[in-house]
Design a protein around this motif. Structure first.
Motif, mmCIF file in Angstrom:
data_model
loop_
_atom_site.group_PDB
_atom_site.id
_atom_site.type_symbol
_atom_site.label_atom_id
_atom_site.label_comp_id
_atom_site.label_asym_id
_atom_site.label_seq_id
_atom_site.Cartn_x
_atom_site.Cartn_y
_atom_site.Cartn_z
ATOM 1 N N ILE A 72 0.825 -1.209 0.000
ATOM 2 C CA ILE A 72 0.000 0.000 0.000
ATOM 3 C C ILE A 72 0.857 1.256 0.000
ATOM 4 N N LYS A 73 1.870 1.273 0.832
ATOM 5 C CA LYS A 73 2.638 2.496 1.052
ATOM 6 C C LYS A 73 3.737 2.740 0.029
ATOM 7 N N ALA A 74 4.333 1.676 -0.499
ATOM 8 C CA ALA A 74 5.487 1.866 -1.383
ATOM 9 C C ALA A 74 5.487 0.905 -2.558
ATOM 10 N N GLY A 75 4.318 0.404 -2.934
ATOM 11 C CA GLY A 75 4.243 -0.530 -4.046
ATOM 12 C C GLY A 75 4.711 0.056 -5.363
ATOM 13 N N ASP B 44 3.077 6.820 -11.806
ATOM 14 C CA ASP B 44 1.985 6.494 -12.726
ATOM 15 C C ASP B 44 2.288 5.233 -13.540
ATOM 16 N N ASP B 45 3.541 5.095 -13.984
ATOM 17 C CA ASP B 45 3.900 3.944 -14.808
ATOM 18 C C ASP B 45 3.878 2.636 -14.020
ATOM 19 N N ALA B 46 3.848 2.730 -12.703
ATOM 20 C CA ALA B 46 3.871 1.535 -11.855
ATOM 21 C C ALA B 46 2.524 1.231 -11.219
ATOM 22 N N VAL B 47 1.485 1.992 -11.580
ATOM 23 C CA VAL B 47 0.191 1.820 -10.919
ATOM 24 C C VAL B 47 -0.368 0.423 -11.134
ATOM 25 N N ASP B 48 -0.311 -0.086 -12.348
ATOM 26 C CA ASP B 48 -0.866 -1.415 -12.607
ATOM 27 C C ASP B 48 -0.136 -2.478 -11.808
ATOM 28 N N SER C 106 2.025 18.453 -13.304
ATOM 29 C CA SER C 106 0.595 18.750 -13.185
ATOM 30 C C SER C 106 -0.273 17.558 -13.550
ATOM 31 N N ASP C 107 0.288 16.633 -14.347
ATOM 32 C CA ASP C 107 -0.500 15.512 -14.854
ATOM 33 C C ASP C 107 -0.391 14.248 -14.022
ATOM 34 N N VAL C 108 0.539 14.204 -13.071
ATOM 35 C CA VAL C 108 0.738 12.981 -12.286
ATOM 36 C C VAL C 108 -0.548 12.622 -11.543
ATOM 37 N N GLY C 109 -0.985 11.393 -11.715
ATOM 38 C CA GLY C 109 -2.191 10.937 -11.019
ATOM 39 C C GLY C 109 -1.904 10.132 -9.775
ATOM 40 N N HIS C 110 -0.793 9.425 -9.767
ATOM 41 C CA HIS C 110 -0.449 8.598 -8.617
ATOM 42 C C HIS C 110 1.002 8.861 -8.245
ATOM 43 N N ALA C 111 1.207 9.272 -7.007
ATOM 44 C CA ALA C 111 2.551 9.569 -6.521
ATOM 45 C C ALA C 111 2.777 8.883 -5.179
ATOM 46 N N GLU C 112 4.030 8.670 -4.863
ATOM 47 C CA GLU C 112 4.425 8.211 -3.534
ATOM 48 C C GLU C 112 5.513 9.139 -3.022
ATOM 49 N N ALA C 113 5.531 9.358 -1.720
ATOM 50 C CA ALA C 113 6.422 10.357 -1.145
ATOM 51 C C ALA C 113 7.236 9.764 -0.013
ATOM 52 N N VAL C 114 8.400 10.359 0.194
ATOM 53 C CA VAL C 114 9.330 9.882 1.221
ATOM 54 C C VAL C 114 9.846 11.067 2.016
ATOM 55 N N GLU C 115 9.772 10.947 3.322
ATOM 56 C CA GLU C 115 10.407 11.912 4.234
ATOM 57 C C GLU C 115 11.643 11.250 4.817
ATOM 58 N N ILE C 116 12.788 11.873 4.650
ATOM 59 C CA ILE C 116 14.039 11.265 5.076
ATOM 60 C C ILE C 116 14.197 11.374 6.596
ATOM 61 N N SER C 117 14.550 10.261 7.206
ATOM 62 C CA SER C 117 14.797 10.225 8.648
ATOM 63 C C SER C 117 16.215 10.690 8.948
ATOM 64 N N GLU C 118 16.344 11.480 9.974
ATOM 65 C CA GLU C 118 17.672 11.954 10.361
ATOM 66 C C GLU C 118 18.493 10.870 11.049
ATOM 67 N N TYR C 119 17.895 9.725 11.322
ATOM 68 C CA TYR C 119 18.607 8.645 12.007
ATOM 69 C C TYR C 119 19.370 7.742 11.049
ATOM 70 N N GLY C 120 19.063 7.782 9.760
ATOM 71 C CA GLY C 120 19.771 6.964 8.787
ATOM 72 C C GLY C 120 20.869 7.744 8.104
ATOM 73 N N ARG D 32 20.771 9.047 -7.085
ATOM 74 C CA ARG D 32 21.053 7.612 -7.177
ATOM 75 C C ARG D 32 19.865 6.773 -6.731
ATOM 76 N N LEU D 33 19.259 7.120 -5.586
ATOM 77 C CA LEU D 33 18.197 6.300 -5.000
ATOM 78 C C LEU D 33 16.832 6.624 -5.582
ATOM 79 N N PHE D 34 16.633 7.859 -5.969
ATOM 80 C CA PHE D 34 15.335 8.287 -6.518
ATOM 81 C C PHE D 34 15.548 8.726 -7.956
ATOM 82 N N PHE D 35 15.823 7.765 -8.801
ATOM 83 C CA PHE D 35 16.294 7.980 -10.157
ATOM 84 C C PHE D 35 15.160 8.212 -11.148
ATOM 85 N N PHE D 36 13.912 8.228 -10.675
ATOM 86 C CA PHE D 36 12.769 8.306 -11.600
ATOM 87 C C PHE D 36 11.870 9.477 -11.260
#
Length: 276
Positions: free
Chosen positions: A19-22, A172-176, A248-262, A272-276
């Motif tokens: 659900i959260k990061a599919g 969006d490209d990963a929704v299916d 403006s056209d993105v229909g499905h997004a996922e978001a990440v808040e970086i933890s200061e502990y890592g 490198r990690l968020f290449f898309f």
């Protein structure tokens, strides 16, 4: 990208990573990277009709279907659903586990959440983060050379602080692929969650009808009850990242808040990690 990255998504329950990061996970797999899902509990509490033993077995089978569908590895701990605690034993178990997976990026829930399993899952990830590089902690497993970047997945909780994304991603490209993974969690997406939302009678019969309903009606209920409409909530961030047209056209997004502990999310690590 020549190197192979490793992503670890940690959730409290078997459906949480999907659900959260599919979308992020599916994008990693499509790019040829390694993805591991971990559920810290067996998911045996979340049902209105099925008892714990049968439900735990069923939910384990569902994770196996997710693993095959998405192309990820999926592990489920034997901790009873609703009984996860931030003990030293569980912390050390997680330290050993993360070292063995050796991820570049770890995604997990934030510590403020309605469900105690979610809160303690987050706390365990946070408490383990620095210890991953300490040789005298869990010395039987080789320590990591450096801390992985740790990120929180999106939520709608406001106190003590609201979710503030550092990265908002177009998936969006990963929704299916994400919906195909959610479709594997039958006991949750077509039974337990509709029961808790009061819409169980709306769930259709038949595999194809359910998959279509999942994409439309259930997705809307997930957004309304979580709330999880990340694209609309963080439209400005999407436009900043992708420009006015695509953002403006993105229909499905996922978001990440970086933890200061890592590990630190430098500009190089971001690319490198968020290449898309």
């Amino acid at each position: 990208m020549d190197e192979t990255l490793s992503l670890l998504v940690v959730g409290a329950h078997p459906d949480d990573p999907s659900i959260k990061a599919g979308g992020i996970a599916a994008t990693y797999v499509e790019a040829g990277h390694d993805v591991t899902f971990l559920s810290m509990t067996d998911g045996s509490a979340g049902h209105h009709e099925t008892g714990r033993t049968a439900l735990a077995a069923r939910r384990k089978r569902e994770t196996e279907a997710v693993a095959e569908t998405l192309g990820v590895d999926y592990d489920v701990w034997d901790v009873p659903d609703g009984e996860l605690l931030p003990t030293l034993e569980n912390r050390e178990r997680l330290i050993r586990y993360v070292r063995e997976v050796d991820p570049d990026l770890v995604l997990a829930p934030r510590p403020n959440d309605y469900h105690p399993d979610h809160r303690y899952c987050a706390r365990l990830v946070r408490d383990a983060a620095y210890m991953l590089v300490v040789p005298n902690v869990c010395p039987a497993v080789e320590p990591m050379d450096e801390n992985p970047v740790v990120g929180y997945v999106a939520d709608g909780f406001e106190k003590p602080t609201p979710f503030e994304p550092d990265v908002v991603l177009d998936v969006d490209d990963a929704v299916d692929a994400k919906l195909d993974a959610l479709h594997c969690h039958e006991s949750q997406l077509y039974e337990w969650l509709p029961h808790t939302f009061g819409i169980l009678d709306d769930v259709p019969e038949g595999d194809a009808a359910r998959r279509e309903w999942l994409a439309d009606e259930m997705a809307a209920h997930l957004e309304a009850n979580t709330p999880m409409n990340v694209a609309d909530r963080f439209r400005d961030e999407l436009i900043e990242r992708y420009g006015g047209g695509r953002g403006s056209d993105v229909g499905h997004a996922e978001a990440v808040e970086i933890s200061e502990y890592g590990g630190e999310l430098t500009d190089q690590q971001r690319d490198r990690l968020f290449f898309f």
